[in-house]
Scaffold this active site. Structure first.
Site, PDB file in Angstrom:
ATOM      1  CE  LYS A  13      -1.913  -0.962   4.100  1.00 34.39           C
ATOM      2  NZ  LYS A  13      -1.519  -2.423   4.297  1.00 34.39           N
ATOM      3  NE  ARG A  88      -5.051  -0.130   9.351  1.00 36.20           N
ATOM      4  CZ  ARG A  88      -3.770  -0.776   9.020  1.00 36.20           C
ATOM      5  NH1 ARG A  88      -3.393  -1.769   9.374  1.00 36.20           N
ATOM      6  NH2 ARG A  88      -2.805   0.183   8.424  1.00 36.20           N
ATOM      7  NE  ARG A 127       7.552  -3.002   6.222  1.00 41.30           N
ATOM      8  CZ  ARG A 127       6.277  -2.980   6.188  1.00 41.30           C
ATOM      9  NH1 ARG A 127       5.601  -2.230   5.295  1.00 41.30           N
ATOM     10  NH2 ARG A 127       5.620  -3.754   7.086  1.00 41.30           N
ATOM     11  NE  ARG A 160       6.131  -1.201  10.107  1.00 39.06           N
ATOM     12  CZ  ARG A 160       4.844  -1.038   9.271  1.00 39.06           C
ATOM     13  NH1 ARG A 160       5.186  -0.448   8.264  1.00 39.06           N
ATOM     14  NH2 ARG A 160       3.781  -1.469   9.745  1.00 39.06           N
ATOM     15  NE  ARG A 171       1.540  -5.589  10.725  1.00 38.42           N
ATOM     16  CZ  ARG A 171       2.795  -5.367  10.136  1.00 38.42           C
ATOM     17  NH1 ARG A 171       3.739  -5.956  10.497  1.00 38.42           N
ATOM     18  NH2 ARG A 171       2.691  -4.642   8.680  1.00 38.42           N
TER      19      ARG A 171
HETATM   20  P1  AP5 Z   1       4.911  -1.695   2.024  1.00 43.57           P
HETATM   21  O1  AP5 Z   1       4.458  -0.613   0.661  1.00 43.57           O
HETATM   22  O2  AP5 Z   1       5.597  -0.849   2.996  1.00 43.57           O
HETATM   23  O3  AP5 Z   1       3.389  -2.279   2.241  1.00 43.57           O
HETATM   24  P2  AP5 Z   1       2.142  -1.707   3.307  1.00 43.57           P
HETATM   25  O4  AP5 Z   1       1.164  -2.489   2.557  1.00 43.57           O
HETATM   26  O5  AP5 Z   1       2.484  -0.209   3.155  1.00 43.57           O
HETATM   27  O6  AP5 Z   1       2.562  -2.398   4.546  1.00 43.57           O
HETATM   28  P3  AP5 Z   1       2.234  -2.059   5.947  1.00 43.57           P
HETATM   29  O7  AP5 Z   1       3.115  -3.071   6.710  1.00 43.57           O
HETATM   30  O8  AP5 Z   1       2.920  -0.583   6.096  1.00 43.57           O
HETATM   31  O9  AP5 Z   1       0.903  -2.162   6.287  1.00 43.57           O
HETATM   32  P4  AP5 Z   1       0.191  -2.310   7.434  1.00 43.57           P
HETATM   33  O10 AP5 Z   1      -1.377  -2.104   7.196  1.00 43.57           O
HETATM   34  O11 AP5 Z   1       0.371  -3.466   8.275  1.00 43.57           O
HETATM   35  O12 AP5 Z   1       0.704  -1.198   8.399  1.00 43.57           O
HETATM   36  P5  AP5 Z   1       0.690   0.376   8.724  1.00 43.57           P
HETATM   37  O13 AP5 Z   1       1.798   1.163   8.932  1.00 43.57           O
HETATM   38  O14 AP5 Z   1      -0.679   0.885   7.809  1.00 43.57           O
HETATM   39  O15 AP5 Z   1       5.571  -2.746   1.320  1.00 43.57           O
HETATM   40  C1  AP5 Z   1       6.075  -3.972   2.093  1.00 43.57           C
HETATM   41  C2  AP5 Z   1       7.467  -4.405   1.428  1.00 43.57           C
HETATM   42  O16 AP5 Z   1       7.346  -4.956   0.292  1.00 43.57           O
HETATM   43  C3  AP5 Z   1       8.220  -3.172   1.229  1.00 43.57           C
HETATM   44  O17 AP5 Z   1       9.606  -3.716   1.629  1.00 43.57           O
HETATM   45  C4  AP5 Z   1       8.395  -2.699  -0.292  1.00 43.57           C
HETATM   46  O18 AP5 Z   1       9.717  -2.243  -0.776  1.00 43.57           O
HETATM   47  C5  AP5 Z   1       8.031  -4.119  -0.783  1.00 43.57           C
HETATM   48  N1  AP5 Z   1       7.104  -4.125  -1.850  1.00 43.57           N
HETATM   49  C6  AP5 Z   1       5.987  -3.173  -2.179  1.00 43.57           C
HETATM   50  N2  AP5 Z   1       5.555  -3.458  -3.197  1.00 43.57           N
HETATM   51  C7  AP5 Z   1       6.116  -4.413  -3.824  1.00 43.57           C
HETATM   52  C8  AP5 Z   1       6.038  -5.170  -5.118  1.00 43.57           C
HETATM   53  N3  AP5 Z   1       4.985  -4.950  -6.183  1.00 43.57           N
HETATM   54  N4  AP5 Z   1       7.050  -5.824  -5.664  1.00 43.57           N
HETATM   55  C9  AP5 Z   1       7.852  -6.462  -4.671  1.00 43.57           C
HETATM   56  N5  AP5 Z   1       8.238  -5.870  -3.417  1.00 43.57           N
HETATM   57  C10 AP5 Z   1       7.243  -4.840  -3.016  1.00 43.57           C
HETATM   58  O19 AP5 Z   1      -0.202   0.175  10.131  1.00 43.57           O
HETATM   59  C11 AP5 Z   1       0.634  -0.149  11.167  1.00 43.57           C
HETATM   60  C12 AP5 Z   1      -0.338  -0.378  12.508  1.00 43.57           C
HETATM   61  O20 AP5 Z   1      -0.631   0.971  12.988  1.00 43.57           O
HETATM   62  C13 AP5 Z   1      -1.412  -1.265  12.649  1.00 43.57           C
HETATM   63  O21 AP5 Z   1      -1.039  -2.564  12.768  1.00 43.57           O
HETATM   64  C14 AP5 Z   1      -2.090  -0.512  13.697  1.00 43.57           C
HETATM   65  O22 AP5 Z   1      -1.782  -0.919  14.902  1.00 43.57           O
HETATM   66  C15 AP5 Z   1      -2.074   1.040  13.668  1.00 43.57           C
HETATM   67  N6  AP5 Z   1      -3.076   1.411  12.577  1.00 43.57           N
HETATM   68  C16 AP5 Z   1      -3.000   1.831  11.522  1.00 43.57           C
HETATM   69  N7  AP5 Z   1      -3.866   2.580  10.687  1.00 43.57           N
HETATM   70  C17 AP5 Z   1      -5.089   1.964  11.555  1.00 43.57           C
HETATM   71  C18 AP5 Z   1      -6.360   2.225  11.707  1.00 43.57           C
HETATM   72  N8  AP5 Z   1      -6.884   2.806  10.513  1.00 43.57           N
HETATM   73  N9  AP5 Z   1      -7.063   2.008  12.825  1.00 43.57           N
HETATM   74  C19 AP5 Z   1      -6.357   1.431  13.904  1.00 43.57           C
HETATM   75  N10 AP5 Z   1      -4.971   1.067  13.965  1.00 43.57           N
HETATM   76  C20 AP5 Z   1      -4.417   1.448  12.808  1.00 43.57           C
HETATM   77 MG    MG Z   2       2.487   1.047   4.972  1.00 46.17          MG
END
Ligand code: AP5
Ligand code: MG
Ligand code: ZN
Length: 216
Positions: A13, A88, A127, A160, A171
């Site tokens: 994402k 979410r 990552r 992370r 997750r």
């Molecule tokens: P990346 O782009 O970083 O993936 P992502 O989908 O953004 O993954 P996240 O781990 O950030 O998602 P998440 O939803 O778990 O965490 P968030 O920070 O939102 O890509 C991943 C890896 O793959 C990278 O190394 C990249 O280089 C590689 N890659 C990407 N695309 C690729 C491709 N096409 N091909 C090859 N490699 C690729 O949330 C974290 C925490 O915050 C949650 O667990 C929760 O505790 C809290 N939180 C966030 N939002 C909310 C909410 N709305 N409500 C409540 N709690 C929340």
């Molecule tokens: Mg992210």
């Protein structure tokens, strides 16, 4: 452009969002990034959120919703925005709808990125993020010029805390039980674009752009 990008943890994402935001010139509003920033700045909200984030659980809605509303009020979000990782759960989706309605804002598109669990675990496992600026790399798919060092500012690349294997599984569970139902919520509204997230970063970007009716 006002859009939402959703999908399981680690599907890509944030990576896709960065390219879309550059293309449309809109701010990238990632709730996960905001929580990590708030903690880095040692704010009370950041400290409260950290436990949830590190355990891979959702931060309570009353905290998360307010953070998003406040962010949407900032001037750079007036002409468009991309929400990454919000809503979410279906309560957040309903709350967002209420807020947008009151503010006369319409969402143009909801992108749902999809990939199987094995690929997600591989992406999250490889990552690395910059300790200083949060830029995201991958040990195979998106390498920095110098191993372990951020290209942009020379910051150290780290994992992370919530990227440890057992937390990844939690997750994914949280995603399937609480976040996946949001897809149905937007399907009913006929707004959602399902995108295969298994290709390269460029391929995924092309698929999204095509689905949005942009020429690539
Ligand atoms: P990346 O782009 O970083 O993936 P992502 O989908 O953004 O993954 P996240 O781990 O950030 O998602 P998440 O939803 O778990 O965490 P968030 O920070 O939102 O890509 C991943 C890896 O793959 C990278 O190394 C990249 O280089 C590689 N890659 C990407 N695309 C690729 C491709 N096409 N091909 C090859 N490699 C690729 O949330 C974290 C925490 O915050 C949650 O667990 C929760 O505790 C809290 N939180 C966030 N939002 C909310 C909410 N709305 N409500 C409540 N709690 C929340
Ligand atoms: Mg992210
Ligand atoms: Zn950096």
């Amino acid at each position: 452009m006002r859009m939402i990008i959703m999908g399981p943890p680690g599907v890509g994402k944030g990576t896709a969002a960065a390219l879309l935001c550059k293309h449309y010139g809109i701010p990238h509003i990632s709730t996960g990034n905001i929580f990590r920033e708030l903690y880095k700045d040692q704010t009370e909200v950041g400290k409260k959120a950290k436990g949830y984030v590190d355990r891979g659980e959702l931060v309570p809605d009353e905290i998360t919703n307010l953070i998003v509303y406040n962010r949407l009020l900032q001037s750079d979000a007036k002409q468009g925005f991309l929400l990454d990782g919000f809503p979410r759960n279906t309560d957040q989706a309903a709350a967002l709808d209420g807020y947008l309605k009151e503010s006369n804002i319409i969402i143009d598109a909801v992108v749902n990125l999809k990939a199987p669990d094995e690929l997600i675990i591989e992406r999250i496992g490889g990552r690395r993020v910059c300790e200083t600026c949060g830029s995201v790399y991958h040990i195979q798919n998106l390498k920095p010029q110098v191993e372990g060092i951020c290209d942009k500012d020379g910051g150290k690349l780290i994992q992370r805390i919530d990227d440890m294997e057992e937390t990844i599984l939690r997750r994914l569970n949280v995603y399937y039980s609480q976040t996946e139902p949001v897809i149905g919520y937007y399907e009913k509204k006929g707004k959602i674009l399902h995108i295969d997230g298994t290709g390269t970063i460029e391929e995924v970007n092309d698929l999204i752009m095509k689905a949005l009716g942009e020429s690539v």
